[in-house]
Design a protein around this motif. Structure first.
Motif, PDB file in Angstrom:
ATOM      1  N   ARG A 110       0.818  -1.208   0.000  1.00 23.95           N
ATOM      2  CA  ARG A 110       0.000   0.000   0.000  1.00 23.95           C
ATOM      3  C   ARG A 110       0.862   1.271   0.000  1.00 23.95           C
ATOM      4  N   ILE A 111       2.055   1.177   0.567  1.00 28.96           N
ATOM      5  CA  ILE A 111       2.966   2.320   0.547  1.00 28.96           C
ATOM      6  C   ILE A 111       3.299   2.693  -0.894  1.00 28.96           C
ATOM      7  N   PHE A 112       3.597   1.681  -1.716  1.00 31.51           N
ATOM      8  CA  PHE A 112       3.973   1.938  -3.106  1.00 31.51           C
ATOM      9  C   PHE A 112       2.773   2.366  -3.948  1.00 31.51           C
ATOM     10  N   GLU A 113       1.592   1.846  -3.621  1.00 26.06           N
ATOM     11  CA  GLU A 113       0.392   2.339  -4.295  1.00 26.06           C
ATOM     12  C   GLU A 113       0.187   3.822  -3.992  1.00 26.06           C
ATOM     13  N   GLY A 114       0.465   4.191  -2.762  1.00 24.85           N
ATOM     14  CA  GLY A 114       0.367   5.599  -2.365  1.00 24.85           C
ATOM     15  C   GLY A 114       1.368   6.469  -3.098  1.00 24.85           C
TER      16      GLY A 114
END
Length: 407
Positions: free
Chosen positions: A88-92
Motif C-alpha cells: 500500500r505504501i507503493f500504491e500511495g
C-alpha cells in the motif's frame, strides 16, 4: 488517469469489513491501510516537484503507472497484513505522483482566469474513483468470490487499460496558455515551460498566499479522509445497514461530489473576482459537515450523503483551482502542486489513523462520536485559513492595481 489511481487507493474502504475479518484486525489497523498510502507522498512529494523541474510531468506519470501496477499485483498475493501494508505504501507513491503531475499537465491548456472549470472538474477525480470502486467491489466479490483479492485484481486491470490510453493519447500543448506573452518566445513547448530551476522551487516555498490554500486542503484531507474511509463500516456496524447497501449509500456521496465539482466549476469561473469569498463560504459549510460526520442515523444517512457530498467538493474545487493560479509561471505550478500533495497526504495520513484510534479508544466497543471534537476544531481552523487567503488576495489585487495606475 487520476480517477483510476483513486480507485486503487480507496479500494480498502468497501472491502474493510472483509479485510478486518481476514487479517483479524480492528479499525485502527484497517485505517493504516489507508493512511500508509500517504507516507510515500509525504516523503517524496517535494523531491518529486524538484525532479519534475528537470523531467516534466509526462515522464513522472509513467513512473507512477509502473510502480502502482506492480505493487497492486503483488498485493493480490500478500500472505499477511504486514506484506499488504507494504504494498500500500507503493500504491500511495503512484497516487501521489499522479496528483502532482495531472494539474501540471492540465494547467498549460488554459489561461489563469479560466482555470476554474477545468480544475474543478479535475477535482472530482476522488469522487469518481470512489464511486467506481464502491459500486464495483461487492458485486465483484459476490460474482467471482475471492473477497478483497478480487477487488485488487479489478484495480490492476483497469489501471493497465487506462494507462495504455494515457500513453497513446496524452500530450502537452505546443504553447502554454497560462504564461505572459513576453515569456512565450522563450518556450518551444509547455513541457519545456514546466521545466525550471531551484529558484522556482524556493519561490514556491515562499508563496504565503498559496500556503493558506494548501493548508485548507490539508484540513479537508484529514476530515474527509475519516468519513470516506469509515462510512461503510460505520453504517454497517453502528447503524446496522447491510454492507452492500452501506457501500451504495457511500457511493451516493461520491455522486454528489461529482455534481458539486461541476457546480463549483461554474461558480469559480463566474466569480473569478471573488475567489476569497467563495473559499470562506466553502470552509464554513465544510466545517459543519465535518462536525456531523458520525451524527447521522440510518433514517438520515441518504440525506447526509447527498448534502455532505455536495459540500465536500467545495474545498477541493477551490484549492485545485487557486493553488496553480498562485504561480506566476508554469514551472512554479508543478512545485506548488508538489507542496499541495505533500500537505494533502499529511492530512490523509492523519485522518483515518487518528480518528480510527479515537473511535476504538473505549475498551470493548466503537464510540464513533469520540472523533467529533477533533473534527470540529479542524473545521474552525479551515475557516481561519480561508479568511487569511481572502485578505492576502485582496491585498495582492490592490498592489497590482496601484502598480498599473503608476505606469
Amino acid at each position: 488517469m487520476a480517477v483510476v489511481f483513486i480507485a486503487v487507493r480507496f479500494k480498502v474502504a468497501p472491502t474493510m469489513v472483509d479485510l478486518m475479518t481476514q487479517f483479524n484486525i480492528g479499525t485502527a489497523a484497517g485505517g493504516w491501510l489507508m493512511s500508509v498510502t500517504t507516507f510515500a507522498g509525504i516523503i517524496l512529494a517535494i523531491p518529486t516537484g524538484m525532479i519534475m523541474l528537470k523531467f516534466g510531468p509526462i515522464k513522472i506519470t509513467v513512473v507512477a503507472i509502473v510502480v502502482t501496477l506492480v505493487s497492486t499485483i503483488v498485493g493480490v498475493f500478500a500472505p499477511s497484513f504486514e506484506v499488504l501494508l507494504a504494498t500500500r505504501i507503493f500504491e500511495g507513491l503512484g497516487t501521489s505522483l499522479v496528483s502532482i503531475c495531472m494539474p501540471a499537465i492540465i494547467a498549460p491548456w488554459f489561461p489563469k482566469e479560466k482555470l476554474g472549470f477545468p480544475m474543478s472538474i479535475f477535482s472530482t477525480f476522488v469522487g469518481v474513483g470512489m464511486l467506481i470502486i464502491l459500486n464495483a467491489s461487492v458485486p465483484l466479490m459476490t460474482t467471482f468470490g475471492g473477497g478483497w483479492r478480487t477487488v485488487w485484481w479489478f484495480s490492476a486491470i483497469i489501471l493497465a487499460v487506462v494507462s495504455i490510453a494515457f500513453l497513446v493519447y496524452v500530450r502537452m500543448p505546443k504553447v502554454p496558455f497560462n504564461v505572459d506573452d513576453d515569456e512565450i518566445h522563450e518556450m518551444k513547448d509547455s513541457e519545456n515551460a514546466a521545466l525550471g530551476s531551484a529558484k522556482d522551487f524556493f519561490e514556491a516555498l515562499k508563496n504565503v498566499k498559496a500556503w493558506t490554500v494548501i493548508l485548507c486542503m490539508t484540513v479537508f484531507a484529514i476530515c474527509s479522509g475519516s468519513i470516506l474511509t469509515y462510512a461503510p463500516t460505520f453504517m454497517n456496524l453502528q447503524l446496522g445497514i447491510e454492507i452492500g447497501t452501506a457501500n451504495s449509500l457511500s457511493s451516493i456521496m461520491n455522486i454528489a461530489m461529482i455534481a458539486g465539482g461541476f457546480i463549483m466549476g461554474v461558480v469559480l469561473n463566474k466569480g473569478k473576482k471573488h475567489w476569497g469569498i467563495i473559499l470562506v463560504i466553502s470552509c464554513v459549510l465544510s466545517a459543519i459537515a465535518f462536525t456531523t460526520e458520525y451524527m447521522f442515523t440510518a433514517a438520515t444517512a441518504l440525506l447526509y450523503m447527498i448534502v455532505a457530498g455536495l459540500i465536500f467538493q467545495m474545498i477541493p474545487a477551490c484549492t485545485f483551482t487557486m493553488t496553480p493560479a498562485c504561480a506566476n509561471r508554469p514551472a512554479v505550478v508543478g512545485v506548488l502542486m508538489a507542496l499541495f500533495t505533500f500537505a494533502e497526504n499529511i492530512g490523509a495520513a492523519i485522518g483515518p489513523a487518528v480518528t480510527g484510534a479515537m473511535i476504538e479508544s473505549t475498551p470493548g466497543t466503537f464510540v464513533w462520536m469520540n472523533a467529533t471534537p477533533f473534527l470540529a476544531i479542524l473545521g474552525v481552523s479551515a475557516i481561519v485559513l480561508s479568511i487569511a487567503y481572502m485578505v492576502l488576495d485582496k491585498k495582492q489585487k490592490e498592489q497590482k492595481a496601484s502598480a498599473a495606475d503608476a505606469d
